[in-house]
Design a protein around this motif. Structure first.
Motif, PDB file in Angstrom:
ATOM      1  N   LEU A 226       0.783  -1.048  -0.038  1.00  0.00           N
ATOM      2  CA  LEU A 226       0.027   0.065   0.220  1.00  0.00           C
ATOM      3  C   LEU A 226       1.033   1.329  -0.032  1.00  0.00           C
ATOM      4  CD1 LEU A 226      -3.016  -0.709   2.406  1.00  0.00           C
ATOM      5  CD2 LEU A 226      -3.056  -0.320  -0.002  1.00  0.00           C
TER       6      LEU A 226
ATOM      7  N   GLY B  31      -8.348   4.515  -0.132  1.00  0.00           N
ATOM      8  CA  GLY B  31      -9.097   3.657  -0.271  1.00  0.00           C
ATOM      9  C   GLY B  31     -10.750   3.991  -0.315  1.00  0.00           C
TER      10      GLY B  31
ATOM     11  N   TYR C  27      -7.413   0.137  -2.069  1.00  0.00           N
ATOM     12  CA  TYR C  27      -7.872  -0.870  -1.425  1.00  0.00           C
ATOM     13  C   TYR C  27      -9.337  -0.337  -1.268  1.00  0.00           C
ATOM     14  CZ  TYR C  27      -7.961   2.089   2.726  1.00  0.00           C
ATOM     15  OH  TYR C  27      -8.285   3.073   3.542  1.00  0.00           O
TER      16      TYR C  27
ATOM     17  N   GLU D 143     -12.070  -0.238  -7.581  1.00  0.00           N
ATOM     18  CA  GLU D 143     -10.891  -0.596  -8.150  1.00  0.00           C
ATOM     19  C   GLU D 143     -10.686  -0.028  -9.649  1.00  0.00           C
ATOM     20  OE1 GLU D 143      -7.686  -4.203  -9.093  1.00  0.00           O
ATOM     21  OE2 GLU D 143      -9.885  -4.863  -9.277  1.00  0.00           O
TER      22      GLU D 143
ATOM     23  N   ILE E 206      -6.740  -5.413  -6.150  1.00  0.00           N
ATOM     24  CA  ILE E 206      -6.197  -4.706  -4.700  1.00  0.00           C
ATOM     25  C   ILE E 206      -6.738  -5.384  -3.742  1.00  0.00           C
ATOM     26  CG2 ILE E 206      -6.297  -2.570  -6.125  1.00  0.00           C
ATOM     27  CD1 ILE E 206      -9.055  -1.965  -5.044  1.00  0.00           C
ATOM     28  N   PRO E 207      -6.255  -5.016  -2.494  1.00  0.00           N
ATOM     29  CA  PRO E 207      -6.421  -5.502  -1.111  1.00  0.00           C
ATOM     30  C   PRO E 207      -8.028  -5.240  -0.793  1.00  0.00           C
ATOM     31  CG  PRO E 207      -4.405  -4.208  -0.832  1.00  0.00           C
ATOM     32  CD  PRO E 207      -4.918  -4.019  -2.392  1.00  0.00           C
TER      33      PRO E 207
END
Length: 214
Positions: A10, A121, A140, A134, A173-174
């Motif tokens: 990140l 995020g 994230y 995303e 992405i996380p």
């Protein structure tokens, strides 16, 4: 036992899974001051701290953000503020977390399209919203509510592990699982593909049990 050796990236930081994402709730700690509470958060096991406390009023909120930036520089913990991209950039936080209804393209405007390690995020309440975040450029997402939240009534339909698993499969992405999560559920959400758990209650319990604010 799930293998917790993977890393996610990140901004300019690599974090080892399972990531612990703490969301602030200053009102749960009456009788303390924001900086003392921040110290409790930074002394917890959190890898990421999301600071939300705009009800403090502008001056106290600004002071708390500056304290968070200072504390983050003294630790390996990322410090992210809610919603306000310009404030985050001006004060040097690691990034910003957007509500589900915020326009990520507009958030990129102050950056000229180049994030340069600044983290953005976004909250998502469905797999489709996570996919859209995303595509817009989020680094994230928090996906919620996976379970019934501990701290409040669910404002959206419960998603469960199936939606979490689907999101993790289609996103690069996380994805941080949020809603009704504590450390006892860490293994099951990591097995479903989450990068870690996000929440208010788990970190509050940890601060209380460690007597960090006494």
């Amino acid at each position: 036992m799930e293998d917790f050796s993977a890393e996610i990236e990140l901004g300019k930081v690599k974090l080892k899974q399972p990531v612990r994402y703490a969301i602030s709730d200053f009102n749960s700690f009456p009788g303390t001051d924001p900086e003392h509470y921040l110290e409790g958060l930074f002394n917890s096991s959190a890898d990421i701290i999301q600071w939300r406390e705009r009800e403090l009023g502008y001056r106290r909120y600004l002071e708390s953000v500056r304290a968070g930036v200072r504390l983050s520089k003294e630790s390996s913990c990322l410090f992210i503020v809610n919603s306000d991209v310009e404030l985050a950039l001006e004060e040097g936080t690691d990034g910003v977390h957007l509500r589900s209804d915020q326009d990520l393209a507009a958030a990129l405007d102050p950056l000229g399209g180049e994030k340069g390690g600044f983290i953005i995020g976004k909250s998502a309440h469905s797999v489709e919203a996570a996919v859209a975040a995303e595509a817009e450029g989020a680094d994230y997402v928090t996906l919620s509510p996976v379970y019934e939240p501990y701290s409040k009534e669910a404002g959206h339909d419960l998603l469960g592990l199936t939606a979490l698993r689907n999101a993790a499969q289609v996103l690069s992405i996380p994805v941080f699982a949020l809603g009704g999560l504590d450390l006892s559920r860490m293994e099951v959400v990591i097995a479903a593909g989450a990068a870690g758990i996000a929440g208010i209650t788990w970190v509050a319990d940890e601060i209380i049990s460690s007597s960090a604010l006494n």
